[in-house]
Design a protein around this motif. Structure first.
Motif, mmCIF file in Angstrom:
data_model
loop_
_atom_site.group_PDB
_atom_site.id
_atom_site.type_symbol
_atom_site.label_atom_id
_atom_site.label_comp_id
_atom_site.label_asym_id
_atom_site.label_seq_id
_atom_site.Cartn_x
_atom_site.Cartn_y
_atom_site.Cartn_z
ATOM 1 N N GLY A 230 0.795 -1.223 0.000
ATOM 2 C CA GLY A 230 0.000 0.000 0.000
ATOM 3 C C GLY A 230 0.823 1.267 0.000
ATOM 4 N N VAL A 231 2.160 1.166 0.021
ATOM 5 C CA VAL A 231 3.027 2.337 0.012
ATOM 6 C C VAL A 231 4.249 2.032 -0.861
ATOM 7 C CG1 VAL A 231 2.355 3.202 2.291
ATOM 8 C CG2 VAL A 231 4.231 1.538 2.094
ATOM 9 N N ARG A 232 4.950 3.085 -1.242
ATOM 10 C CA ARG A 232 6.195 2.922 -1.974
ATOM 11 C C ARG A 232 7.278 2.354 -1.048
ATOM 12 N NH1 ARG A 232 6.580 6.208 -6.715
ATOM 13 N NH2 ARG A 232 8.706 6.912 -6.203
ATOM 14 N N PRO A 233 8.315 1.711 -1.607
ATOM 15 C CA PRO A 233 9.310 1.041 -0.755
ATOM 16 C C PRO A 233 9.962 1.945 0.284
ATOM 17 C CG PRO A 233 9.561 0.331 -3.018
ATOM 18 C CD PRO A 233 8.553 1.429 -3.041
ATOM 19 N N THR A 256 10.459 10.620 -5.909
ATOM 20 C CA THR A 256 9.630 11.813 -5.959
ATOM 21 C C THR A 256 10.339 12.961 -5.240
ATOM 22 O OG1 THR A 256 8.515 11.358 -3.864
ATOM 23 C CG2 THR A 256 7.560 10.359 -5.855
ATOM 24 N N THR A 257 9.820 14.154 -5.412
ATOM 25 C CA THR A 257 10.386 15.318 -4.721
ATOM 26 C C THR A 257 10.339 15.133 -3.214
ATOM 27 O OG1 THR A 257 9.721 16.757 -6.546
ATOM 28 C CG2 THR A 257 10.208 17.814 -4.445
ATOM 29 N N ASP A 258 9.233 14.584 -2.713
ATOM 30 C CA ASP A 258 9.111 14.361 -1.270
ATOM 31 C C ASP A 258 10.110 13.320 -0.776
ATOM 32 O OD1 ASP A 258 7.099 16.223 -1.088
ATOM 33 O OD2 ASP A 258 5.461 14.750 -1.063
ATOM 34 N N GLU A 259 10.370 12.304 -1.571
ATOM 35 C CA GLU A 259 11.337 11.278 -1.161
ATOM 36 C C GLU A 259 12.753 11.841 -1.133
ATOM 37 O OE1 GLU A 259 8.874 7.353 -2.772
ATOM 38 O OE2 GLU A 259 10.235 8.442 -4.105
ATOM 39 N N ALA A 261 13.459 14.951 -0.464
ATOM 40 C CA ALA A 261 13.487 15.785 0.746
ATOM 41 C C ALA A 261 13.642 14.926 1.998
ATOM 42 C CB ALA A 261 12.217 16.627 0.826
ATOM 43 N N LEU A 262 12.998 13.758 2.023
ATOM 44 C CA LEU A 262 13.118 12.861 3.178
ATOM 45 C C LEU A 262 14.557 12.376 3.327
ATOM 46 C CD1 LEU A 262 11.772 11.152 5.441
ATOM 47 C CD2 LEU A 262 11.420 9.365 3.689
ATOM 48 N N CYS A 263 15.184 11.994 2.222
ATOM 49 C CA CYS A 263 16.579 11.542 2.286
ATOM 50 C C CYS A 263 17.495 12.645 2.793
ATOM 51 C CB CYS A 263 17.040 11.073 0.901
ATOM 52 S SG CYS A 263 16.271 9.537 0.353
ATOM 53 N N ALA A 264 17.251 13.869 2.337
ATOM 54 C CA ALA A 264 18.068 14.993 2.802
ATOM 55 C C ALA A 264 17.865 15.232 4.290
ATOM 56 C CB ALA A 264 17.716 16.244 2.002
ATOM 57 N N GLU A 265 16.616 15.175 4.728
ATOM 58 C CA GLU A 265 16.291 15.428 6.136
ATOM 59 C C GLU A 265 16.913 14.377 7.054
ATOM 60 O OE1 GLU A 265 12.362 15.088 9.021
ATOM 61 O OE2 GLU A 265 12.091 15.492 6.867
ATOM 62 N N ARG A 266 16.912 13.122 6.622
ATOM 63 C CA ARG A 266 17.378 12.019 7.475
ATOM 64 C C ARG A 266 18.872 11.730 7.325
ATOM 65 N NH1 ARG A 266 12.789 9.015 8.727
ATOM 66 N NH2 ARG A 266 11.117 10.543 9.102
ATOM 67 N N GLY A 267 19.538 12.360 6.381
ATOM 68 C CA GLY A 267 20.961 12.111 6.203
ATOM 69 C C GLY A 267 21.291 10.824 5.487
ATOM 70 N N VAL A 268 20.350 10.310 4.678
ATOM 71 C CA VAL A 268 20.580 9.090 3.904
ATOM 72 C C VAL A 268 21.639 9.345 2.838
ATOM 73 C CG1 VAL A 268 19.504 7.501 2.243
ATOM 74 C CG2 VAL A 268 18.239 8.243 4.280
ATOM 75 N N SER A 269 22.517 8.371 2.610
ATOM 76 C CA SER A 269 23.439 8.419 1.480
ATOM 77 C C SER A 269 22.863 7.608 0.333
ATOM 78 C CB SER A 269 24.807 7.863 1.865
ATOM 79 O OG SER A 269 25.503 8.758 2.706
ATOM 80 N N VAL A 270 22.913 8.168 -0.859
ATOM 81 C CA VAL A 270 22.458 7.478 -2.072
ATOM 82 C C VAL A 270 23.678 7.028 -2.859
ATOM 83 C CG1 VAL A 270 21.321 7.799 -4.311
ATOM 84 C CG2 VAL A 270 20.253 8.678 -2.213
ATOM 85 N N VAL A 271 23.665 5.786 -3.309
ATOM 86 C CA VAL A 271 24.756 5.265 -4.131
ATOM 87 C C VAL A 271 24.254 5.147 -5.564
ATOM 88 C CG1 VAL A 271 26.448 3.443 -4.477
ATOM 89 C CG2 VAL A 271 25.695 4.017 -2.150
ATOM 90 N N GLY A 283 16.390 2.826 -15.121
ATOM 91 C CA GLY A 283 16.065 4.218 -14.870
ATOM 92 C C GLY A 283 17.330 4.981 -14.547
ATOM 93 N N ILE A 284 17.163 6.253 -14.226
ATOM 94 C CA ILE A 284 18.308 7.125 -13.955
ATOM 95 C C ILE A 284 18.108 7.817 -12.619
ATOM 96 C CG2 ILE A 284 19.588 9.158 -14.725
ATOM 97 C CD1 ILE A 284 18.817 8.382 -17.598
ATOM 98 N N CYS A 285 19.076 7.678 -11.752
ATOM 99 C CA CYS A 285 19.017 8.344 -10.451
ATOM 100 C C CYS A 285 19.042 9.860 -10.645
ATOM 101 C CB CYS A 285 20.216 7.897 -9.619
ATOM 102 S SG CYS A 285 20.344 8.670 -7.997
ATOM 103 N N PRO A 286 18.138 10.615 -9.997
ATOM 104 C CA PRO A 286 18.089 12.074 -10.167
ATOM 105 C C PRO A 286 19.179 12.777 -9.359
ATOM 106 C CG PRO A 286 16.387 11.390 -8.633
ATOM 107 C CD PRO A 286 17.045 10.130 -9.126
ATOM 108 N N VAL A 287 20.403 12.605 -9.793
ATOM 109 C CA VAL A 287 21.555 13.085 -9.024
ATOM 110 C C VAL A 287 21.535 14.594 -8.842
ATOM 111 C CG1 VAL A 287 24.067 13.319 -9.097
ATOM 112 C CG2 VAL A 287 23.007 11.125 -9.606
ATOM 113 N N THR A 288 21.181 15.320 -9.871
ATOM 114 C CA THR A 288 21.190 16.783 -9.765
ATOM 115 C C THR A 288 20.234 17.246 -8.675
ATOM 116 O OG1 THR A 288 21.696 16.930 -12.125
ATOM 117 C CG2 THR A 288 20.909 18.929 -11.040
ATOM 118 N N ALA A 289 19.020 16.704 -8.661
ATOM 119 C CA ALA A 289 18.054 17.087 -7.627
ATOM 120 C C ALA A 289 18.519 16.649 -6.242
ATOM 121 C CB ALA A 289 16.692 16.470 -7.940
ATOM 122 N N LEU A 290 19.122 15.475 -6.149
ATOM 123 C CA LEU A 290 19.610 14.984 -4.853
ATOM 124 C C LEU A 290 20.723 15.871 -4.312
ATOM 125 C CD1 LEU A 290 19.646 11.178 -5.678
ATOM 126 C CD2 LEU A 290 18.371 12.197 -3.782
#
Length: 440
Positions: A230-233, A256-259, A261-271, A283-290
């Protein structure tokens, strides 16, 4: 100043501060650590001096996501969608062949390739992690060893409880090794249940270690999660308490934009694994937005089975070019940022940035020399730009980890290259004979 080693080069790129290039400087190394960065004219005598004319010195590259042992599956099944690639080729081949010997020999081949390509630290996720750790330490490489957890039985473990117990035992065994950093590595949201993820969160919190996980790799993963949960991963992981500063979220092509923002708020690292994602059309990771949101973005190759190499120079160039093309902004991911993603950002994601990722006094002497004298990198106006847009891994001539030489004048010092390639050929013959997906 008493030093063990003095390295002199026309260009040194320390990564910190971003974009800086030191001209005609020297790196002084004492007891495996960086003692000073000085103009060559001011460098004191050292026990050993290496002059590197035409070279640039920089931190060793950090491959923040790979499956080292899977080098033995390189080229086994290409040009296929992810689900078909996994279900019809990779998972059946793993069921038939993966054991401790496979992990040892595949990891050795990966270590050989990485040393030759200037990678000094890699983050791994695979079965029989003990074998990969042993190969890494023998080769002199740093490794963040991901202790796999998945809900299906494999040759490594029967069920989640056994994966966790074996992983914790491995963590206890390796956590004090100077070159090994243990991590817990739940495979993906679609392959690990809520109950298992909760146990993983508790264990990771107790041990204060990173979580390394494939997340939002494909659009199909999102659809499946919405149908089943019922929710995204990422929302499901957040509900379970796993979205925090110790999370290394690998791939993240569907955001998404909200996701973001959540990663930025929580200090998640994206690889970001650009070439693997392109090859399997994930697909393509949105590196510029991140990056604009302040998220730490590191680079990984993924495994050689889906890439098909462990070439961090290729990943840096591809990451920079994709960011420009997808954003319509030629200034997106400039050369200095691409290099930072492949060095310091990877160290940050692994919790190792106080020790590696940049050439700073007091940090470990993990560094590489790249010869820019080749025709393809001449003339040199900006050595940093040449590294990202023109240089290749074949131009790496020297590699040191903690001051120990692993590669000297393009010769690997810590591994038996002939024996490793011979064992890889034997595995090829064995695997090819049993692959039923049409491999000729």
């Amino acid at each position: 100043m008493d030093c063990d080693l003095c390295l002199k080069a026309p260009w040194i790129i320390p990564v910190e501060p971003r974009g800086q290039v030191l001209y005609d400087h020297a790196v002084l190394i004492r007891d495996g650590r960086i003692a000073a960065l000085l103009p060559q004219a001011a460098a004191p005598a050292a026990a050993h001096t290496i002059d590197l004319p035409g070279h640039v010195l920089l931190p060793g590259l950090v491959n923040a996501h790979t499956h080292a042992a899977m080098t033995l599956f390189r080229g086994l099944a290409d040009d296929l969608p992810l689900a078909q690639w996994l279900n019809e080729h990779i998972w059946p081949a793993e069921g038939r062949h993966v054991n401790g010997d496979f992990a040892r020999d595949g990891s050795a081949l990966a270590a050989l390739e990485m040393i030759r390509g200037g990678t000094t630290c890699f983050a791994d996720m695979y079965f029989f992690a003990d074998e990969t750790a042993r190969v890494a330490t023998s080769a002199g490489l740093r490794a963040a060893i991901g202790l796999v957890v998945i809900d299906v039985p494999t040759a490594w473990a029967r069920d989640p409880e056994e994966y966790l117990s074996r992983g914790i035992a491995l963590c206890d065994r390796w956590r004090h090794d100077p070159l090994i950093t243990p991590m817990l590595a739940p495979h993906a949201p679609y392959s690990v249940s809520d109950d298992t993820l909760t146990q993983i969160r508790v264990r990771a919190d107790e041990l204060d270690i990173a979580l390394h996980m494939h997340i939002h790799e494909t659009a199909g993963e999102i659809t499946q999660s919405l149908h089943s949960h019922g929710v995204r991963p990422l929302a499901r992981l957040d509900r379970l308490g796993l979205v925090h500063a110790n999370l290394m979220a690998v791939h993240m092509t569907q955001l998404t934009t909200d996701e973001i923002a959540l990663c930025a708020e929580r200090g998640v690292s994206v690889v970001h694994c650009p070439e693997s994602n392109l090859k399997i059309a994930a697909g393509i990771c949105p590196v510029t937005a991140l990056t604009r949101a302040g998220v730490n973005v590191a680079l990984g190759t993924d495994g050689a089975a889906s890439n098909n190499d462990l070439d961090m120079f290729g990943e840096m160039r591809t990451a920079a070019l994709i960011a420009k093309g997808t954003s319509g902004d030629a200034t997106a991911v400039p050369a200095a940022v691409a290099l930072e993603m492949a060095t310091l950002n990877g160290a940050r994601a692994l919790g190792l940035c106080d020790d590696i990722g940049s050439l700073v006094v007091g940090k470990s002497a993990d560094l590489i020399a790249v010869d820019l004298g080749a025709p393809s990198t001449q003339p040199v106006y900006d050595p940093l730009s040449q590294l990202i847009y023109a240089a290749s891994r074949d131009q790496v001539t020297h590699v040191w980890v903690a001051g120990r030489p692993l590669l000297r004048d393009r010769q690997v010092l810590t591994l038996d290259e002939t024996a490793i390639i011979g064992r890889a050929a034997a595995w090829r013959d064995k695997i090819r004979a049993s692959d039923h997906g049409g491999l000729s």
